[in-house]
Enzyme design. Structure first.
Site, short mmCIF file in Angstrom:
data_model
loop_
_atom_site.label_atom_id
_atom_site.label_comp_id
_atom_site.label_asym_id
_atom_site.label_seq_id
_atom_site.Cartn_x
_atom_site.Cartn_y
_atom_site.Cartn_z
N ARG A 47 70.74 4.81 -36.28
CA ARG A 47 71.67 3.89 -35.60
C ARG A 47 72.95 3.75 -36.41
O ARG A 47 72.91 3.60 -37.62
CB ARG A 47 71.03 2.52 -35.39
CG ARG A 47 72.04 1.51 -34.88
CD ARG A 47 71.51 0.39 -34.04
NE ARG A 47 72.60 -0.47 -33.61
CZ ARG A 47 73.35 -0.26 -32.53
NH1 ARG A 47 73.09 0.76 -31.73
NH2 ARG A 47 74.36 -1.04 -32.23
N GLU B 40 84.50 -4.85 -38.39
CA GLU B 40 84.38 -6.06 -37.57
C GLU B 40 85.25 -5.97 -36.31
O GLU B 40 86.41 -5.54 -36.37
CB GLU B 40 84.82 -7.27 -38.41
CG GLU B 40 84.70 -8.60 -37.71
CD GLU B 40 83.26 -9.03 -37.52
OE1 GLU B 40 82.43 -8.84 -38.41
OE2 GLU B 40 82.96 -9.58 -36.43
N ARG C 162 87.55 2.54 -34.14
CA ARG C 162 86.52 3.26 -34.89
C ARG C 162 86.54 4.74 -34.56
O ARG C 162 86.83 5.13 -33.44
CB ARG C 162 85.13 2.68 -34.55
CG ARG C 162 85.03 1.20 -34.87
CD ARG C 162 83.75 0.61 -34.33
NE ARG C 162 83.68 0.70 -32.88
CZ ARG C 162 82.64 0.31 -32.16
NH1 ARG C 162 81.59 -0.19 -32.75
NH2 ARG C 162 82.66 0.41 -30.85
N CYS D 276 77.84 -11.12 -27.36
CA CYS D 276 77.60 -9.67 -27.38
C CYS D 276 76.12 -9.45 -27.67
O CYS D 276 75.39 -10.39 -27.92
CB CYS D 276 78.47 -9.01 -28.45
SG CYS D 276 78.15 -9.69 -30.10
N ASP E 197 89.73 0.11 -29.52
CA ASP E 197 88.66 0.51 -30.43
C ASP E 197 89.25 1.38 -31.52
O ASP E 197 89.80 2.44 -31.24
CB ASP E 197 87.58 1.28 -29.65
CG ASP E 197 86.28 1.39 -30.43
OD1 ASP E 197 86.33 1.32 -31.68
OD2 ASP E 197 85.23 1.53 -29.79
N CYS F 265 75.03 -7.34 -30.18
CA CYS F 265 74.97 -6.62 -31.46
C CYS F 265 73.70 -6.93 -32.25
O CYS F 265 73.01 -6.03 -32.72
CB CYS F 265 76.20 -6.94 -32.31
SG CYS F 265 77.74 -6.46 -31.51
#
Ligand code: ZN
Length: 200
Positions: free
Chosen positions: A53, A96, A132, A69, A130, A71
Site C-alpha cells: 500500500r 498531507e 503527488r 475521508c 494533486d 484514509c
C-alpha cells in the site's frame, strides 16, 4: 532531475496489528528532500508478490479519526490484511492533503463547508488538485527488490508509477465501508480524479 534514495534507519515497530519493522527513507531531488517510511511485515523475497500500500499522510483522518475521508479506514484495512498474510509493506508518504500541506487542506475544507467539492476547493485556492507523483514509493519498492506487488489502491496513478519502473502490478481494491460522510468525497475522486471505485 536525478534523485537519490537513501535508507536512513530501520527499527522494530510493534503495533496492535502485529510486529512490523519500520524503515526510514530520504530522497533528495535537487534542493528538495522527501521523506517516507515503510512498514514491513515478514521476510520479502524477490520472487514474492506481496501486499503493498502507498499511503499519503492524512493528519485529520489517520490521527483524528476524521470522517471527511476514508484514509484511516484504508490504512487500518491494509495493516490488517498484511497481518493476516504475515507479509507485506506499506509506504507512508509525508504528502498531507495530496501534497498541499495541512494549512491549505484546512482552507480547502472551509471552502467545502461552503459547498465546493474537493477538486473545486483546490482550484479556488489556486492549487493543483494533486501534487503527488509516487516516484518515491516506486523507488522504495525497487529498493526492497520487488518485481511484482499486489497493490491495495483505487488510484491508477499509483499503478502507473510502479509499472514505469518495471514492477508488475496486480490491483487489490482498497474500498472501505467509509460511511455516508465520506461518500461525496469518494464520488468526486471517482468522477474527477479517475479513481477505480465500484461501490458508490
Ligand atoms: Zn484523509
Amino acid at each position: 532531475m536525478s534523485s537519490s534514495l537513501q535508507m536512513a534507519a530501520e527499527a522494530r515497530l510493534p503495533s496492535r496489528f502485529g510486529e512490523f519493522r519500520i524503515f526510514a527513507f530520504e530522497q533528495r531531488t535537487g534542493q528538495q528532500l522527501d521523506e517516507a517510511v515503510a512498514l514491513v511485515m515478514g521476510e520479502l523475497r524477490p520472487d514474492d508478490c506481496p501486499l503493498y500500500r502507498i499511503h499519503s499522510q492524512c493528519l485529520t483522518g489517520d490521527v483524528f479519526h476524521s470522517l471527511r475521508c476514508d484514509c484511516r479506514a484504508q490504512l487500518e484495512q491494509a495493516m490488517e490484511q498484511i497481518a493476516g498474510e504475515g507479509k507485506g509493506l506499506i509506504v507512508y508518504e509525508m504528502k498531507e492533503g495530496r501534497g498541499i500541506g495541512i494549512v491549505n487542506k484546512v482552507r480547502a475544507y472551509a471552502l467545502q463547508d461552503g459547498g465546493a467539492d474537493t477538486v473545486e476547493a483546490n482550484l479556488q485556492l489556486g492549487l493543483d488538485v494533486d501534487l503527488r507523483d509516487y516516484r518515491l514509493p516506486a523507488a522504495i519498492a525497487q529498493w526492497f527488490g520487488l518485481k511484482q506487488v499486489r497493490l491495495m489502491s483505487n488510484n491508477p496513478e499509483k499503478i502507473a508509477a510502479l509499472e514505469a519502473v518495471g514492477i508488475h502490478v496486480k490491483r487489490i481494491s482498497a474500498e472501505t465501508d467509509a460511511g455516508d460522510q465520506a461518500g461525496d468525497y469518494l464520488r468526486v475522486k471517482k468522477e474527477k480524479l479517475g479513481h477505480l471505485i465500484d461501490g458508490l
